[in-house]
Design a protein around this motif. Structure first.
Motif, PDB file in Angstrom:
ATOM      1  N   ASP A  44       0.822  -1.212   0.000  1.00 21.35           N
ATOM      2  CA  ASP A  44       0.000   0.000   0.000  1.00 21.35           C
ATOM      3  C   ASP A  44       0.857   1.264   0.000  1.00 21.35           C
ATOM      4  O   ASP A  44       0.437   2.302  -0.510  1.00 21.35           O
ATOM      5  N   ASP A 168      -0.016   0.062  12.150  1.00 17.14           N
ATOM      6  CA  ASP A 168       0.087   1.472  12.502  1.00 17.14           C
ATOM      7  C   ASP A 168       1.364   2.080  11.933  1.00 17.14           C
ATOM      8  O   ASP A 168       1.364   3.193  11.411  1.00 17.14           O
ATOM      9  N   SER A 170       3.101   1.025   9.354  1.00 19.95           N
ATOM     10  CA  SER A 170       2.983   1.099   7.892  1.00 19.95           C
ATOM     11  C   SER A 170       2.193   2.327   7.476  1.00 19.95           C
ATOM     12  O   SER A 170       2.496   2.961   6.449  1.00 19.95           O
ATOM     13  N   SER A 171       1.199   2.697   8.252  1.00 23.83           N
ATOM     14  CA  SER A 171       0.393   3.873   7.943  1.00 23.83           C
ATOM     15  C   SER A 171       1.245   5.134   7.998  1.00 23.83           C
ATOM     16  O   SER A 171       1.123   6.016   7.138  1.00 23.83           O
ATOM     17  N   ARG A 174       3.505   5.207   4.986  1.00 21.50           N
ATOM     18  CA  ARG A 174       2.774   5.603   3.785  1.00 21.50           C
ATOM     19  C   ARG A 174       2.579   7.108   3.743  1.00 21.50           C
ATOM     20  O   ARG A 174       2.736   7.742   2.694  1.00 21.50           O
ATOM     21  N   GLN A 175       2.224   7.704   4.885  1.00 17.00           N
ATOM     22  CA  GLN A 175       2.036   9.150   4.935  1.00 17.00           C
ATOM     23  C   GLN A 175       3.314   9.880   4.540  1.00 17.00           C
ATOM     24  O   GLN A 175       3.285  10.852   3.774  1.00 17.00           O
TER      25      GLN A 175
END
Length: 303
Positions: A44, A168, A170-171, A174-175
């Motif tokens: 992602d 969390d 990974s989020s 990504r940001q």
């Protein structure tokens, strides 16, 4: 000598009106995940980078084609961890599908490298992104871009650290990746701007090397045609003889003009030589290879 007065007016009009906009340039964006320290193309994080770059280049007026859409058309399954050479080959194979919406002129490759460093009091999360640009039609490495990074310090609780980055974490990665990609999109638009220049502007356009092969033409005829292509066709840069055998002469011809324009201009030029482009000559174009062959009665007239 060829009588080119009639053709010159047509070519001059093309030079003034035949303008390329950046929207005419098909750009493909692929993740280069061949190295083990990069994020896999199916993750992602990578999808977020691609979407951001696509939006930026689309806003800048480029025609961004989608890898997954073409793979669906061709019934391909593009796996993770491909070498750079394999990614370039994918872009070339897309262009050979014979479908207009699959043609690729510029390939943008990027690499996303994450780092999660867990310390006793804080977790450092960092992302690095860099990439390169390839001109698929001319087999030219255009240049590099990126080398940008972003990081964030996080409380250690709830984050698995470098060995096991959870959902969390990974989020956050990504940001950070999307944040970098937004800036890279602007950089790419600037680097790709020359592809949006007028195709007939030899000073600013991006040149394409064509292989032009003349079959069953007399030497003087082939030289006259190439001479006119060099002296009169807009966008001309240079040409050289690659090889010659009885009845066949092969040249490299460097120009900013498209294959479609070359086909049109060559047909006009052959008409000025009293050769019917529909009956006396067979012209075949495949990618950046152009074949011009005398056929039928026209071939007999040279003897």
């Amino acid at each position: 000598m060829l009588c080119l007065a009639g053709a010159l007016g047509l070519w001059s009009a093309d030079a003034a009106a035949g303008r390329n906009s950046s929207s005419d340039i098909p750009v493909l964006i692929l993740a280069d995940d061949g190295a083990g320290n990069t994020v896999e193309r199916s993750h992602d994080i990578v999808r977020g980078v691609i979407a951001t770059l696509q939006d930026s280049l689309g806003d800048a007026g480029f025609r961004v084609i989608d890898e997954e859409a073409i793979a669906g058309d061709l019934k391909w399954k593009i796996r993770n961890r491909l070498a750079k050479s394999e990614l370039i080959q994918i872009a070339k194979l897309m262009s050979r599908s014979g479908r207009a919406e699959h043609q690729v002129r510029v390939l943008v490759l990027f690499r996303t490298r994450p780092m999660v460093n867990r310390r006793p009091s804080v977790t450092r999360v960092r992302v690095d992104i860099d990439g390169e640009i390839h001109d698929i039609l001319s087999n030219r490495a255009v240049g590099k871009f990126g080398g940008k990074s972003a990081e964030k310090m996080l409380p250690p609780d709830g984050y698995g650290g470098a060995a096991g980055c959870g959902i969390d974490c990974s989020s956050v990665l990504r940001q950070l990746a999307v944040e970098i990609a937004a800036g890279l999109g602007e950089e790419l638009a600037v680097k790709l701007a020359p592809y949006g220049k007028p195709e007939t502007d030899p000073g600013n356009g991006i040149a394409i090397p064509y292989t032009v092969t003349f079959i069953e033409f007399e030497r003087r005829e082939a030289l006259a045609i190439v001479g006119a292509m060099a002296g009169e066709f807009p966008g001309y840069r240079s040409h050289n003889l690659i090889s010659q055998t009885p009845g066949v002469r092969r040249y490299t011809y460097l120009t900013t003009a498209t294959a479609a324009k070359l086909e049109e201009w060559i047909a006009t030029l052959l008409g000025e030589m009293n050769l019917d482009p529909e009956k006396d000559v067979y012209t075949h174009i495949r990618g950046n290879r152009i074949f011009v062959e005398k056929i039928g009665a026209a071939r007999g007239n040279r003897r």
